[in-house]
Design a protein around this motif. Structure first.
Motif, mmCIF file in Angstrom:
data_model
loop_
_atom_site.group_PDB
_atom_site.id
_atom_site.type_symbol
_atom_site.label_atom_id
_atom_site.label_comp_id
_atom_site.label_asym_id
_atom_site.label_seq_id
_atom_site.Cartn_x
_atom_site.Cartn_y
_atom_site.Cartn_z
ATOM 1 N N ASP A 179 38.950 36.893 43.476
ATOM 2 C CA ASP A 179 37.879 37.328 43.716
ATOM 3 C C ASP A 179 37.591 38.607 42.673
ATOM 4 O OD1 ASP A 179 35.149 38.230 44.127
ATOM 5 O OD2 ASP A 179 35.676 38.594 46.470
ATOM 6 N N VAL A 180 37.152 38.268 41.445
ATOM 7 C CA VAL A 180 36.975 39.275 40.548
ATOM 8 C C VAL A 180 35.941 40.446 41.179
ATOM 9 C CG1 VAL A 180 35.173 38.400 39.347
ATOM 10 C CG2 VAL A 180 36.834 39.877 38.067
ATOM 11 N N SER A 181 34.948 40.228 41.909
ATOM 12 C CA SER A 181 34.132 41.149 42.390
ATOM 13 C C SER A 181 34.826 42.266 43.033
ATOM 14 C CB SER A 181 33.132 40.373 43.172
ATOM 15 O OG SER A 181 33.588 40.051 44.523
ATOM 16 N N LYS A 182 36.209 41.876 43.434
ATOM 17 C CA LYS A 182 36.633 43.173 44.012
ATOM 18 C C LYS A 182 36.963 44.303 43.282
ATOM 19 C CE LYS A 182 36.736 41.294 48.214
ATOM 20 N NZ LYS A 182 35.802 41.842 49.018
ATOM 21 N N LEU A 183 36.944 44.153 41.969
ATOM 22 C CA LEU A 183 37.249 45.169 41.079
ATOM 23 C C LEU A 183 35.584 45.745 40.551
ATOM 24 C CD1 LEU A 183 39.076 43.066 38.191
ATOM 25 C CD2 LEU A 183 39.753 44.152 40.369
ATOM 26 N N ASN A 212 42.316 51.654 48.622
ATOM 27 C CA ASN A 212 43.531 51.365 49.433
ATOM 28 C C ASN A 212 43.681 49.842 49.469
ATOM 29 O OD1 ASN A 212 44.852 53.747 49.734
ATOM 30 N ND2 ASN A 212 43.329 54.190 51.706
ATOM 31 N N GLN A 213 42.508 49.320 49.615
ATOM 32 C CA GLN A 213 42.488 47.618 49.487
ATOM 33 C C GLN A 213 42.829 47.163 48.207
ATOM 34 O OE1 GLN A 213 38.503 47.160 50.684
ATOM 35 N NE2 GLN A 213 38.979 46.660 52.930
ATOM 36 N N LEU A 214 42.453 47.619 47.089
ATOM 37 C CA LEU A 214 42.676 47.084 45.859
ATOM 38 C C LEU A 214 44.125 47.095 45.569
ATOM 39 C CD1 LEU A 214 40.913 46.409 43.054
ATOM 40 C CD2 LEU A 214 41.873 48.342 42.310
ATOM 41 N N GLN A 215 45.024 48.363 45.999
ATOM 42 C CA GLN A 215 46.352 48.528 45.777
ATOM 43 C C GLN A 215 47.115 47.481 46.479
ATOM 44 O OE1 GLN A 215 48.025 52.390 45.271
ATOM 45 N NE2 GLN A 215 49.624 51.952 46.828
ATOM 46 N N LYS A 216 46.772 47.446 47.902
ATOM 47 C CA LYS A 216 47.420 46.654 49.087
ATOM 48 C C LYS A 216 47.348 45.081 48.895
ATOM 49 C CE LYS A 216 47.843 46.132 54.082
ATOM 50 N NZ LYS A 216 47.363 46.345 55.341
ATOM 51 N N LYS A 217 46.119 44.780 48.516
ATOM 52 C CA LYS A 217 45.850 43.229 48.131
ATOM 53 C C LYS A 217 46.122 42.762 47.099
ATOM 54 C CE LYS A 217 43.213 42.606 52.485
ATOM 55 N NZ LYS A 217 41.955 41.966 53.088
ATOM 56 N N LYS A 218 46.513 43.708 45.949
ATOM 57 C CA LYS A 218 46.748 43.645 44.496
ATOM 58 C C LYS A 218 45.650 42.735 43.923
ATOM 59 C CE LYS A 218 51.648 43.473 45.304
ATOM 60 N NZ LYS A 218 52.081 44.838 44.713
ATOM 61 N N PHE A 219 44.561 43.012 44.057
ATOM 62 C CA PHE A 219 43.536 42.373 43.475
ATOM 63 C C PHE A 219 43.375 42.462 42.004
ATOM 64 C CE2 PHE A 219 41.061 42.887 47.491
ATOM 65 C CZ PHE A 219 41.005 41.661 48.018
ATOM 66 N N TRP A 220 43.840 43.734 41.607
ATOM 67 C CA TRP A 220 43.753 43.948 39.962
ATOM 68 C C TRP A 220 44.865 42.991 39.445
ATOM 69 C CZ3 TRP A 220 41.735 44.815 35.720
ATOM 70 C CH2 TRP A 220 42.795 44.953 34.380
ATOM 71 N N GLU A 221 46.104 42.870 39.921
ATOM 72 C CA GLU A 221 47.176 41.956 39.381
ATOM 73 C C GLU A 221 46.968 40.738 39.481
ATOM 74 O OE1 GLU A 221 48.861 46.099 40.970
ATOM 75 O OE2 GLU A 221 47.224 44.483 41.551
ATOM 76 N N LYS A 222 46.182 40.157 40.626
ATOM 77 C CA LYS A 222 45.704 38.917 40.557
ATOM 78 C C LYS A 222 44.545 38.597 39.529
ATOM 79 C CE LYS A 222 46.572 38.213 45.391
ATOM 80 N NZ LYS A 222 46.400 38.231 46.632
ATOM 81 N N GLN A 251 43.608 40.288 36.790
ATOM 82 C CA GLN A 251 44.003 40.658 35.277
ATOM 83 C C GLN A 251 44.630 39.437 34.311
ATOM 84 O OE1 GLN A 251 47.436 41.166 33.472
ATOM 85 N NE2 GLN A 251 46.255 41.641 31.762
ATOM 86 N N PRO A 252 45.520 38.672 34.677
ATOM 87 C CA PRO A 252 45.772 37.651 33.794
ATOM 88 C C PRO A 252 44.566 36.662 33.393
ATOM 89 C CG PRO A 252 47.289 37.718 35.534
ATOM 90 C CD PRO A 252 46.343 38.669 35.906
ATOM 91 N N LEU A 253 43.200 36.724 34.092
ATOM 92 C CA LEU A 253 42.424 35.783 33.681
ATOM 93 C C LEU A 253 41.477 36.476 33.033
ATOM 94 C CD1 LEU A 253 41.891 33.888 37.215
ATOM 95 C CD2 LEU A 253 43.091 33.112 35.230
ATOM 96 N N LEU A 254 41.563 37.829 32.444
ATOM 97 C CA LEU A 254 40.649 38.547 31.837
ATOM 98 C C LEU A 254 41.191 38.415 30.241
ATOM 99 C CD1 LEU A 254 40.441 41.598 34.084
ATOM 100 C CD2 LEU A 254 38.448 39.992 33.567
ATOM 101 N N LYS A 255 40.027 37.984 29.666
ATOM 102 C CA LYS A 255 40.382 37.886 28.173
ATOM 103 C C LYS A 255 39.173 38.127 27.221
ATOM 104 C CE LYS A 255 44.278 34.343 29.256
ATOM 105 N NZ LYS A 255 45.217 35.220 28.889
#
Length: 240
Positions: free
Chosen positions: A72-76, A190-200, A202-206
């Motif tokens: 869910d990119v809206s979490k960024l 805290n949620q962004l870090q714990k659930k690794k939203f960025w890490e999930k 980032q590979p789809l951002l180009k």
């Protein structure tokens, strides 16, 4: 010979039964499969139904579990900002310390980025940039960084450039993807870090072939209210 013929006939019936069970399984719910097959072939063929149900990778539940979910990119919380000033980090040769206006009441944010090898201080100052604003603050060689500057880079990371927003976008505007400006609430740090939203995500951002930043594919460009977010030089590049 008679016994051999009888045994071969029994084996053939079982093979047909198992094949039928698996065919029925693809188009019918399990309970209906069992009832239909048992009426057609007799109670002794129930073992074939159970065997087909237990075949790995065939059940609907198993298929759902193997399907990869799109993050869910809206979490960024990606915001437009202007770099008011930039200077060398006093304790790190490869880092800059930037003061970035994100339109917040608290004033500009301090953000530390590893751009010294790629961009001059003159090219950074006054630039419209994109900031991942809901990262937890991190201590970067003695200076707290309150976010991350989003940049495009080539595959071997020898070229890096900050993404750019249109000049007329107000500072603090949150970007969106595709045509729909409505998006869900961003995650708390805290949620962004714990659930690794960025890490999930980032590979789809180009960037695409024209430099437009995208998520997953070209039908989901990173947008502001006055136009897309772009890289000016690095096309078909990764974003991080």
């Amino acid at each position: 010979m008679a016994m051999l013929a009888s045994s071969m006939a029994t084996t053939a019936r079982r093979v047909v039964t198992i094949r039928a069970a698996r065919s029925f399984q693809q188009v019918m719910p399990f309970q209906q499969q069992r009832a239909t097959l048992c009426r057609s072939f007799g109670k002794k063929t129930q073992f074939a139904v159970y065997a087909a149900e237990a075949t790995p990778g065939q059940s609907e539940e198993g298929t759902q579990k193997t399907e990869e979910e799109i993050p869910d990119v809206s979490k960024l919380d990606i915001r437009v900002g202007t770099i008011l000033s930039a200077e060398d980090h006093p304790e790190a040769d490869s880092l800059y310390v930037e003061s970035i206006d994100l339109g917040e009441e608290e004033g500009p944010r301090t953000i530390v980025s590893g751009l010294k090898k790629y961009v001059s201080l003159e090219d950074l100052t006054g630039r419209k940039v994109l900031v991942l604003a809901n990262l937890k603050a991190r201590n970067m060689r003695g200076i707290k960084s309150h976010g991350m500057l989003l940049c495009a880079s080539n595959s071997d990371h020898t070229e890096v450039e900050p993404l750019s927003a249109p000049a007329d976008v107000p500072n603090g505007e949150r970007v969106f993807f595709g045509d729909d400006q409505e998006q869900g609430d961003a995650a708390l740090p805290n949620q962004l870090q714990k659930k690794k939203f960025w890490e999930k995500c980032q590979p789809l951002l180009k960037t695409d072939a024209s430099g437009v930043a995208t998520f997953q594919n070209e039908s989901n460009p990173m947008m502001t209210t006055t136009g897309p977010v772009k890289a000016t030089r690095l096309f078909n590049a990764t974003i991080s």
